[in-house]
Design a protein around this motif. Structure first.
Motif, short mmCIF file in Angstrom:
data_model
loop_
_atom_site.label_atom_id
_atom_site.label_comp_id
_atom_site.label_asym_id
_atom_site.label_seq_id
_atom_site.Cartn_x
_atom_site.Cartn_y
_atom_site.Cartn_z
N ALA A 171 47.43 37.16 43.20
CA ALA A 171 46.30 37.89 43.80
C ALA A 171 46.09 39.25 43.16
O ALA A 171 45.11 39.94 43.48
CB ALA A 171 46.53 38.06 45.30
N GLY A 172 47.00 39.68 42.28
CA GLY A 172 46.87 40.98 41.65
C GLY A 172 47.09 42.13 42.61
O GLY A 172 46.45 43.19 42.49
N ILE A 230 39.24 26.60 38.21
CA ILE A 230 40.60 26.75 38.72
C ILE A 230 41.56 26.87 37.54
O ILE A 230 41.79 25.88 36.82
CB ILE A 230 41.01 25.56 39.61
N PRO A 231 42.09 28.05 37.26
CA PRO A 231 42.94 28.22 36.08
C PRO A 231 44.23 27.41 36.13
O PRO A 231 44.84 27.16 35.09
CB PRO A 231 43.23 29.73 36.06
N THR A 232 44.65 27.03 37.32
CA THR A 232 45.92 26.30 37.46
C THR A 232 45.74 24.79 37.43
O THR A 232 46.71 24.05 37.62
CB THR A 232 46.61 26.69 38.78
N ARG A 286 38.81 43.55 49.50
CA ARG A 286 40.10 43.25 50.12
C ARG A 286 40.26 41.75 50.39
O ARG A 286 41.18 41.33 51.11
CB ARG A 286 40.26 44.04 51.41
N ILE A 287 39.36 40.94 49.83
CA ILE A 287 39.45 39.48 49.94
C ILE A 287 39.68 38.92 48.54
O ILE A 287 38.95 39.23 47.61
CB ILE A 287 38.17 38.88 50.55
N HIS A 288 40.70 38.09 48.40
CA HIS A 288 41.12 37.60 47.09
C HIS A 288 41.28 36.08 47.13
O HIS A 288 41.87 35.54 48.07
CB HIS A 288 42.43 38.24 46.68
N PHE A 289 40.78 35.40 46.11
CA PHE A 289 40.93 33.95 45.98
C PHE A 289 42.03 33.66 44.96
O PHE A 289 42.03 34.24 43.86
CB PHE A 289 39.63 33.30 45.54
N VAL A 290 42.94 32.76 45.31
CA VAL A 290 43.98 32.33 44.37
C VAL A 290 44.11 30.81 44.44
O VAL A 290 43.68 30.19 45.41
CB VAL A 290 45.35 32.97 44.70
N GLY A 291 44.72 30.26 43.40
CA GLY A 291 45.00 28.82 43.38
C GLY A 291 43.74 27.98 43.27
O GLY A 291 42.73 28.46 42.79
#
Length: 435
Positions: A217-218, A57-59, A283-288
């Motif tokens: 999400a870019g 997790i970069p955050t 079309r699926i993106h993971f963030v946070g």
């Protein structure tokens, strides 16, 4: 029944909160601790840390820094269970070792801690609150985040019920997250149960930052986003259903997952699921995940937020998850499961629809409803209603109720707090009815 030391209700209390979940993204524990600190109490949090929950997790470092700032003045003590890394042991033995280690380490902390109130977040830490009550005379606040007695095994469920009944009887105050759960617990244990809903702090519309989510999400500014936010659980929270709906939606619609938990493990699972069901993984993106104080600002970048809980348990049929209120605060339309609780907030809130409800198992129906909700005219109406509803679902009023419960829910010297607690619970219920 004499419980605790002789203290007036207005005196500063030494409060120790106990949780077996990682603190970093547990907004409820953080908000309650901050509310009590700001009311002048001395607060300490003891919790079980899981280093694997922040892997990749970069955050995470940013979130820890934000957490330290938010919890300034609150003593925080993480407990890392070393037995979790004993990979060579068979799973049942490793779980037993973890239980033994948890018992020993938490017991040692409680035996050395002289506090006035032990606040148990969920059922498991209640055992250590009982220990603290027996040894130090501390009073107990039992904070049930959901219906805790839920084991599938009848024998285990019966044992859980006996344990919870004992904990409730020893507690000076019992609180939970919504009225349906409070009603069930009150009838089950014949005790007043106060409601402190799990809601976000108020954020003005002008302070929302929709670009954050697209940047994370870019995605380009014209992309349309369907969002899932919350704990990553397989086949229970509608993540797979939204994924299966994607092929039926326009190509500019993307599914963004702002998950908490073991993200890499879930990403691999979902990749396999996508291959089996012809789901476009690109079309699926993971963030946070992101610090709780920032979550609403990220959610504000979505076009639809989903809360598609399956009714595979009593909890999932009556819950009102934090993400629901966060999405309203973000002024984002909500597609929710048509269960016993969510329609009350999404449709029947006294202001107007802030989204729609749907069968959470029918991915074709989910796709159809998403197409309807992405219509610009529908979007404007949902968001206008959410703007009007946001003040009513903010944490500020809940924090006042928690502080009042600590002030008024403890009896005078020599009392068990039952009568004041009943009055406080009745006041909470009345306020919720009016709201």
């Amino acid at each position: 029944m004499q419980v605790g030391n002789n203290r007036s209700s207005s005196e500063t209390l030494r409060v120790c909160m106990l949780s077996v979940q990682p603190l970093l993204f547990d907004a409820r524990v953080q908000k309650e601790a901050i509310a009590l600190r700001d009311a002048g109490h001395r607060v300490r949090i003891v919790y079980v840390e899981d280093p694997r929950s922040t892997v990749s997790i970069p955050t995470a470092a940013e979130a820890r820094r934000a957490l330290r700032t938010a919890l300034a003045g609150i003593e925080v003590r993480p407990v890392v269970l070393r037995s979790r890394e004993w990979r060579r042991l068979p799973a049942p033995i490793r779980k037993l070792a973890q239980a033994i280690e948890l018992f020993c380490r938490f017991s040692w902390i409680i035996l050395r801690a002289r506090v006035d109130v032990l606040h148990s977040h969920d059922l498991t830490p209640g055992l250590f609150c009982i220990l603290g009550r027996l040894v130090h005379g501390a009073r107990i606040v039992y904070d049930a985040h959901e219906l805790e007695v839920r084991a599938g095994n009848p024998i285990l469920r019966a044992l859980q019920a006996i344990y919870e009944r004992f904990l409730v009887r020893l507690s000076t105050a019992v609180i939970t997250v919504n009225e349906p759960i409070a009603g069930i617990m009150s009838r089950r244990y014949r005790r007043p149960v106060a409601v402190i809903a799990n809601r976000p702090p108020y954020v003005r519309r002008d302070d929302l930052e929709p670009r954050r989510l697209r940047v994370a999400a870019g995605l380009p500014g014209d992309a349309r986003i369907v969002l899932y936010v919350g704990f990553l659980a397989r086949e229970r929270r509608g993540i797979e259903i939204v994924a299966r709906a994607l092929p039926f939606l326009d190509e500019d619609v993307h599914f963004v997952i702002m998950g908490v938990g073991r993200i890499e493990e879930f990403r691999e699972y979902l990749r396999g699921y996508a291959e089996r069901h012809a789901v476009p993984m690109d079309r699926i993106h993971f963030v946070g995940p992101f610090p709780p104080a920032e979550v609403v600002r990220y959610i504000s970048g979505a076009d639809v937020s989903t809360a598609l809980y399956r009714e595979d348990s009593e909890n999932n049929s009556i819950n009102a998850p934090n993400k629901l209120f966060q999405s309203i605060m973000a002024r984002v339309p909500i597609l929710a499961a048509d269960n016993r609780t969510l329609p009350k907030f999404v449709l029947d809130n006294g202001i107007g629809p802030v989204g729609e409800v749907v069968d959470p198992l029918d991915y074709r129906r989910v796709a159809e409803m998403l197409r309807v909700m992405l219509d610009p005219d529908r979007q404007r109406k949902y968001r206008q209603n959410a703007e009007a509803l946001a003040v009513r679902v903010s944490w500020e009023s809940e924090a006042e109720r928690l502080v009042a419960l600590y002030r008024d829910g403890f009896g005078a010297p020599g009392e068990d707090g039952g009568a004041p607690l009943a009055a406080a619970a009745a006041a909470v219920a009345t306020a919720m009815d009016r709201g």
